[in-house]
Design an enzyme around this catalytic site. Structure first.
Site, mmCIF file in Angstrom:
data_model
loop_
_atom_site.group_PDB
_atom_site.id
_atom_site.type_symbol
_atom_site.label_atom_id
_atom_site.label_comp_id
_atom_site.label_asym_id
_atom_site.label_seq_id
_atom_site.Cartn_x
_atom_site.Cartn_y
_atom_site.Cartn_z
ATOM 1 N N GLY A 44 0.848 -1.190 0.000
ATOM 2 C CA GLY A 44 0.000 0.000 0.000
ATOM 3 C C GLY A 44 0.877 1.232 0.000
ATOM 4 N N GLN A 49 3.168 10.033 0.801
ATOM 5 C CA GLN A 49 4.440 9.308 0.948
ATOM 6 C C GLN A 49 5.393 9.546 -0.217
ATOM 7 O OE1 GLN A 49 2.362 5.388 2.028
ATOM 8 N NE2 GLN A 49 4.266 5.332 3.194
ATOM 9 N N CYS A 92 5.663 0.275 7.490
ATOM 10 C CA CYS A 92 5.318 1.435 6.670
ATOM 11 C C CYS A 92 6.536 1.779 5.827
ATOM 12 C CB CYS A 92 4.936 2.614 7.561
ATOM 13 S SG CYS A 92 4.529 4.110 6.637
ATOM 14 N N LEU A 93 6.324 1.990 4.524
ATOM 15 C CA LEU A 93 7.452 2.282 3.640
ATOM 16 C C LEU A 93 8.147 3.590 4.022
ATOM 17 C CD1 LEU A 93 5.960 1.240 0.172
ATOM 18 C CD2 LEU A 93 7.607 -0.016 1.576
ATOM 19 N N HIS A 134 -4.701 2.183 7.303
ATOM 20 C CA HIS A 134 -3.332 2.694 7.383
ATOM 21 C C HIS A 134 -3.115 3.797 6.345
ATOM 22 C CE1 HIS A 134 1.182 1.849 7.832
ATOM 23 N NE2 HIS A 134 1.118 2.623 6.753
ATOM 24 N N GLU A 135 -3.568 3.549 5.110
ATOM 25 C CA GLU A 135 -3.317 4.527 4.033
ATOM 26 C C GLU A 135 -4.177 5.783 4.209
ATOM 27 O OE1 GLU A 135 -0.724 3.897 2.572
ATOM 28 O OE2 GLU A 135 -0.616 1.737 2.920
ATOM 29 N N HIS A 138 -2.553 8.102 6.456
ATOM 30 C CA HIS A 138 -1.544 8.931 5.785
ATOM 31 C C HIS A 138 -2.193 10.163 5.144
ATOM 32 C CE1 HIS A 138 2.214 6.775 6.152
ATOM 33 N NE2 HIS A 138 1.717 5.647 5.668
HETATM 34 NI NI NI Z 1 2.540 3.735 5.725
#
Ligand code: NI
Length: 161
Positions: A44, A49, A92-93, A134-135, A138
């Site tokens: 995701g 991000q 998380c990236l 989660h997204e 963000h």
């Molecule tokens: Ni994340």
């Protein structure tokens, strides 16, 4: 096109993203986000991000085990949240190496715009429900660490040195 992923604590990750238009720029953004997500081995990715404060996220819940099935969510809105919640580990990236245990609703009804501009609503369960929460966090300037108690946050960040 693969774009650089913004790392926490970059302040762009604390900003609230604004509504997206379904236009060529957004479609290009979504394509780049998918390229970037797959390249980074993620499942995701939200637009902030890659430094873009617009309400778009992409997801592919199962590509590590099955054929790729990319999904693009434009202007997502949670219409209903299951009262049942569960605690689970999330990476998380933007916070590489850190795994945080976060409480999430087990399922939800999500409404969003598709890349053709149509509106879709669907009940998400399992990993897709958790990933969507989660997204969407963000898009609202929230990261996993913000869900932790001060002690748990400190412990999670030890790996970052
Ligand atoms: Ni994340």
């Amino acid at each position: 096109m693969i774009r650089p992923i913004v790392r926490w604590p970059n302040p762009v990750l604390t900003q609230v993203a604004t509504k997206a238009c379904v236009d060529d720029a957004t479609l290009t953004l979504a394509r780049d986000m998918l390229d970037t997500m797959y390249h980074a081995n993620g499942r995701g990715l939200a637009a902030p991000q890659i430094g873009v404060l617009t309400r778009v996220f992409v997801m592919d819940a199962a590509w590590k085990t099955t054929d790729p099935a990319p999904e693009v969510f434009i202007n997502p809105e949670i219409l209903w949240r299951a009262p049942q919640m569960g605690l689970g580990p999330e990476g998380c990236l933007s916070i590489p190496g850190v795994v945080a245990d976060v409480m999430r609703h087990s399922s939800l009804i999500l409404q969003w715009q598709m890349t053709d501009g149509s509106t879709q609503a669907e009940k998400l369960t399992g990993f897709r429900a958790i990933c969507a929460q989660h997204e969407i966090d963000h898009l609202n300037g929230i990261v996993t660490l913000d869900h932790l108690s001060p002690d748990a946050r400190t412990a999670a960040l030890v790996v970052l040195g």
